[in-house]
Design a protein around this motif. Sequence first.
Motif, PDB file in Angstrom:
ATOM      1  N   UNK C  14     -15.110 -30.845  -5.170  1.00 22.43           N
ATOM      2  CA  UNK C  14     -13.770 -30.239  -5.206  1.00 22.43           C
ATOM      3  C   UNK C  14     -13.506 -29.640  -6.583  1.00 22.43           C
ATOM      4  N   UNK C 183       5.078 -18.899   4.033  1.00 24.17           N
ATOM      5  CA  UNK C 183       3.725 -19.420   3.878  1.00 24.17           C
ATOM      6  C   UNK C 183       3.556 -20.203   2.580  1.00 24.17           C
ATOM      7  N   UNK C 184       4.369 -19.889   1.583  1.00 23.88           N
ATOM      8  CA  UNK C 184       4.224 -20.533   0.271  1.00 23.88           C
ATOM      9  C   UNK C 184       4.151 -22.050   0.425  1.00 23.88           C
ATOM     10  N   UNK C 185       5.108 -22.590   1.207  1.00 24.51           N
ATOM     11  CA  UNK C 185       5.174 -24.038   1.358  1.00 24.51           C
ATOM     12  C   UNK C 185       3.852 -24.616   1.881  1.00 24.51           C
ATOM     13  N   UNK C 186       3.335 -23.994   2.930  1.00 23.43           N
ATOM     14  CA  UNK C 186       2.111 -24.513   3.539  1.00 23.43           C
ATOM     15  C   UNK C 186       0.958 -24.470   2.543  1.00 23.43           C
ATOM     16  N   UNK C 187       0.890 -23.387   1.753  1.00 18.45           N
ATOM     17  CA  UNK C 187      -0.226 -23.242   0.808  1.00 18.45           C
ATOM     18  C   UNK C 187      -0.121 -24.272  -0.315  1.00 18.45           C
ATOM     19  N   UNK C 188       1.098 -24.507  -0.755  1.00 17.36           N
ATOM     20  CA  UNK C 188       1.249 -25.481  -1.836  1.00 17.36           C
ATOM     21  C   UNK C 188       0.920 -26.885  -1.332  1.00 17.36           C
ATOM     22  N   UNK C 189       1.304 -27.160  -0.086  1.00 20.66           N
ATOM     23  CA  UNK C 189       1.007 -28.504   0.409  1.00 20.66           C
ATOM     24  C   UNK C 189      -0.501 -28.732   0.526  1.00 20.66           C
ATOM     25  N   UNK C 190      -1.273 -27.647   0.642  1.00 17.39           N
ATOM     26  CA  UNK C 190      -2.728 -27.813   0.647  1.00 17.39           C
ATOM     27  C   UNK C 190      -3.202 -28.385  -0.685  1.00 17.39           C
ATOM     28  N   UNK C 191      -2.631 -27.849  -1.765  1.00 19.32           N
ATOM     29  CA  UNK C 191      -3.068 -28.355  -3.059  1.00 19.32           C
ATOM     30  C   UNK C 191      -2.508 -29.754  -3.326  1.00 19.32           C
ATOM     31  N   UNK C 192      -1.292 -30.014  -2.851  1.00 19.34           N
ATOM     32  CA  UNK C 192      -0.731 -31.358  -3.005  1.00 19.34           C
ATOM     33  C   UNK C 192      -1.693 -32.369  -2.373  1.00 19.34           C
ATOM     34  N   UNK C 193      -2.160 -32.020  -1.193  1.00 19.70           N
ATOM     35  CA  UNK C 193      -3.080 -32.914  -0.487  1.00 19.70           C
ATOM     36  C   UNK C 193      -4.348 -33.161  -1.292  1.00 19.70           C
ATOM     37  N   UNK C 194      -4.898 -32.086  -1.836  1.00 20.07           N
ATOM     38  CA  UNK C 194      -6.137 -32.223  -2.625  1.00 20.07           C
ATOM     39  C   UNK C 194      -5.879 -33.013  -3.902  1.00 20.07           C
ATOM     40  N   UNK C 195      -4.726 -32.767  -4.534  1.00 19.27           N
ATOM     41  CA  UNK C 195      -4.397 -33.479  -5.767  1.00 19.27           C
ATOM     42  C   UNK C 195      -4.247 -34.964  -5.465  1.00 19.27           C
ATOM     43  N   UNK C 196      -3.634 -35.293  -4.331  1.00 18.34           N
ATOM     44  CA  UNK C 196      -3.504 -36.707  -3.975  1.00 18.34           C
ATOM     45  C   UNK C 196      -4.876 -37.327  -3.718  1.00 18.34           C
TER      46      UNK C 196
END
Lengths: 283, 207, 207, 374
Positions: C14, C183-196
């Motif tokens: 990652x 779409x912004x929200x969905x894209x940011x939540x992708x990174x939140x998931x990876x950061x977690x």
Amino acid sequence: MNFWIRISDLDRRWIYLLMAVAIILPFFVNITIPIRISPPTQALYTYIDTLSPDSGPILISFDYDPSTQGELTPMAIALLRHAFSKNLHVITMSLYPTGIGIAENITSDIAKEYNKIEGRDYVVMPYAPGYQAVILSIGEDIKNTFATDYYGNRTDTLSCLNGVKNFEQIPIAISISGSSTPYAWITYGYTKYGEKIGVGTTAVSATSYYPYLRTKQVAGMLGGLKGAAEYETLIRKFYHTKGRSMATIGMNSQSMAHIIMIILIILGNISYFAIRKQNKRSA
Amino acid sequence: MKRRLPLIIVMLTGIGMIIQYFIPHPVSKAIYKQSIDWVIIISAFYLVLGVGGIFIINYQKIKRRKEGWWLSIITLSALIITALIGIFGGIDNKSVFMDIFMYIQLPMQAAMFSLLAFYIASAAFRSFRARTPEATVLLITATIVMLGRVPIGSLIYRGLPGITEWILSTVSLAAQRGILLGVGLGSIATSMKIILGIERSYLGGGE
Amino acid sequence: MSTNIWIWIAALLTLAIYSFLYKDNIVYKIAEYLLVGVSIGYSIAITWYNVVIAKMVVPIRDQHNFLIIIPILIGMFMFARFSKKHGWLSKIPISFVIGWGAGVAIPLQFETSIVEHVKNTIAIPWFGGNILLLVNAIIIFIGVIATLIYFYFSTPHKGVIGKVANLGIWYIMIAFGASFGYTVMARISLFIDRAQFLLHDWLGLIH
Amino acid sequence: MRYYKLILYLIFFSFVFLLGIPHLYGDATIRAFDTPNDDGSSITVKWNYTGTGDTFELFRKTVSDTNWQKLKTLPLSKHSYVDDNTVRGVQYQYGIRIKTDTILSEMVISKPVSAKAQFFDTGKTLILVLILGYFAILIYFIGAAKKGKSLFIRKIAGLDALDEAVGRATEMGKPILFIPGISSMSDIATIAAVNILGPVAKKVAEYGTDLLVPNKDPIVASVTQEVVKESYLEAGRPDLFNPNKIWFVTDSQFAYAAAVQGIMVRERPATILLLGYFYAESLLLAETGNSTGAIQIAGTDAVDQLPFFITSCDYTIMGEELYAAGAYLSKEPTLLSSIKAQDYGKIAIFATLLLGLILGLLKSNWLINILTVR
């Protein structure tokens, strides 16, 4: 005025860094942004909250795969915490072969938090192929659909399922999914057997369930990380649940990121107009 | 014959599939189901061709010691190992193949996907400038919707989620519908040209 | 910190992908070539089970469905592209696939993207008694027409047509803005998931 | 005179017949018929009953059987049932009884019926009419184009830029990167992209520039390879054609994006063309391309991805403009003819919308009913 030109041509790596900080910082710093509960979340919460241990087990179907885990897992966790706090029995399953592992992991993790025992307080079902067939078959006899649980115990020996035959003894079935499986639950579970259906879905798909909420075919819905955060807020408030509120933290990151983006857009525009003014003057 | 036969096949399968749509008879349904399998089988042969191409390109790179030739070794060995483990070791949930998928392929794909969180911010910063009235409208709507989706938005203004919902379900819906109607007409016309043998670029140009 | 070797592999890969955000580098290159290799290997194994075994071997061996030999033969024709003399045969499989696709698409496109949209657009609740719904429906109606006029190719965008097309552009810009913001929200939540994943599952820094 | 008598007889006998039904709770009639427009797997049973009771009990038997088999208990609000558990061609009879907790009425029995498969789905007549009508318009314009009638098409923004962009790459001696979307060959957007690839490749061959075409779909890869080869041949430069520059990368969306991202920063193309159908990777590709400073022209009919191309590319060809662009560039009059047909299709849609508007004001549901495809 050179400053504005520099802002305007800001190296994109600075933006990347800003975004990363905005998203990661809320993990470590405790910020509370009040969360307003939306009606679909409230509806689902209220319905589950009125149940009691003798209402029968609630069913949670983990109809997703790892690609949408980020948004959907917090929902599953919040729902399980709510159910276990209320000592409700829980059946978890998945219509996806790749979802079954997730279902087992999460259910057993959360069960440990509440000292719940498999077979007595909750059951994890194994994978059975075919959406439609599985839902219809649960409508007839769940012990026939799943002869054994995930760990191979015969379902007719599990005390958790005592007196449970089909949807009639299961007060609600919740499908957590980033795809179209909730439709299958609505069509076969609700329309055919009158089962209450709850939906947990990604932010992008949430809007497509509004018509079903309006017609009451769906009893309640959690939409995206926001919906999960709302549910976490409710259970924290009324049940003082401990454990990580993944979605609430995520939602703080989300808010921060959006704010940073908007600040960037505003800065970009100020610099654009400043530079234009400068150019006009020099011309 | 050489030029005609492919066009005749296109026409026959095309018209056949159209007719099939109107016939509820089980024979027609069975033909349709069978035809899906046929297309899947035929497509699988192209994967063979594609993979063959990958082998040739990478092999040449390695053989000629082109720049980054050793990276080609990584691709080829990853490809061969994953495929062999999958074919001989099985692909069920507890297989090594699934581990490779879950812990090598999936994290990298998810990481690629999540790069969008950064790209979307940089794209917005760069291009959301009020240069023209149209650009201004785009930037304002984007900002409203962006705020309307997070809790902090409703702290700024209570009505933001409602406005967001309204934009999405009226103006936005209308434009998308308009575009989709046009796209629908265009793609039907193209499909018809394909069946009539006028559109044949997929055959590889001219003849 | 995780003690699972697979989590370590996933986390390091990652990070390798994220290193591209700074600049292209050797670590990203390795990850990229590895990802390409693994992903093709994955497809090969999946195709082996889902197509070769499930759609070719099983039907012929167990169900004696010898019709399956036809698409296999058609698929094989594809290799004729390597022959100068019989190269034209390689156009047969593609003809089948394209003709099939066109035939299936035509009626479905009419049904889903034309008729359904037209029907929903004219279903205006004139007498429903709800003014808000009525106004929304009229906004949609006007937007659909304006957007569609923008895509009208037979006249230049002048005069009345030009004005309506311009209105169409406004609708389109609002829609694009909304869809970007959405779409912004969905894209940011992708990174939140990876950061977690990185901070929780791997490093155990957050609980 | 004889008819008169017959009618009288009929009335008389129907009275007798009606009297024959025990009037426990009211009058019931039952009718079973083959479900229309299906594959012959079901029979529809409908009944009328006005009177009191708790539930209906529905029974079935084959004509040769003597025993009735209970199918279903239904609430009194139900008046029909689709029995989808029938064997095609077998004759069935259906019976219904009205039940209260104490009494069960006599059974009312339907005529024998069997499920048949239909050869035409009348619910889809509208679609057939539309297909034939559109075909007719298209064929008319193809004929007109073949006769040499010139067809006016308005300018498409972004198309003129295409020539310029190709020219720029040749001037700079840098490659052109062409991405034909990530969908399959049966996607119309891919076909449009391939149509644009032909002329672009020809120009590239004339100038001797490099052309890179990475593909996500193996079928598309084999088609783009053929198209480029053909174009180089037409331009008289088959010697420049290198099949390794038009290749299949991988069929996984984000692995493909990773690879293309790498190509963009390493090969530094002067011009990037993103034409075809795209999903979420659109912004990954367009932003990376943008960061390298390349001129980018995008075109797609994927509505969801258009906003991202608009923000990150220099020119964007929107929606069906992409199909028009392919036809336009190919300068093949018969291909252009379809744009005319599309415009007539739009006129038909306008007319339908206006008619619907008027009928709606007149409180008529006629058009909406027609547009309901079952």
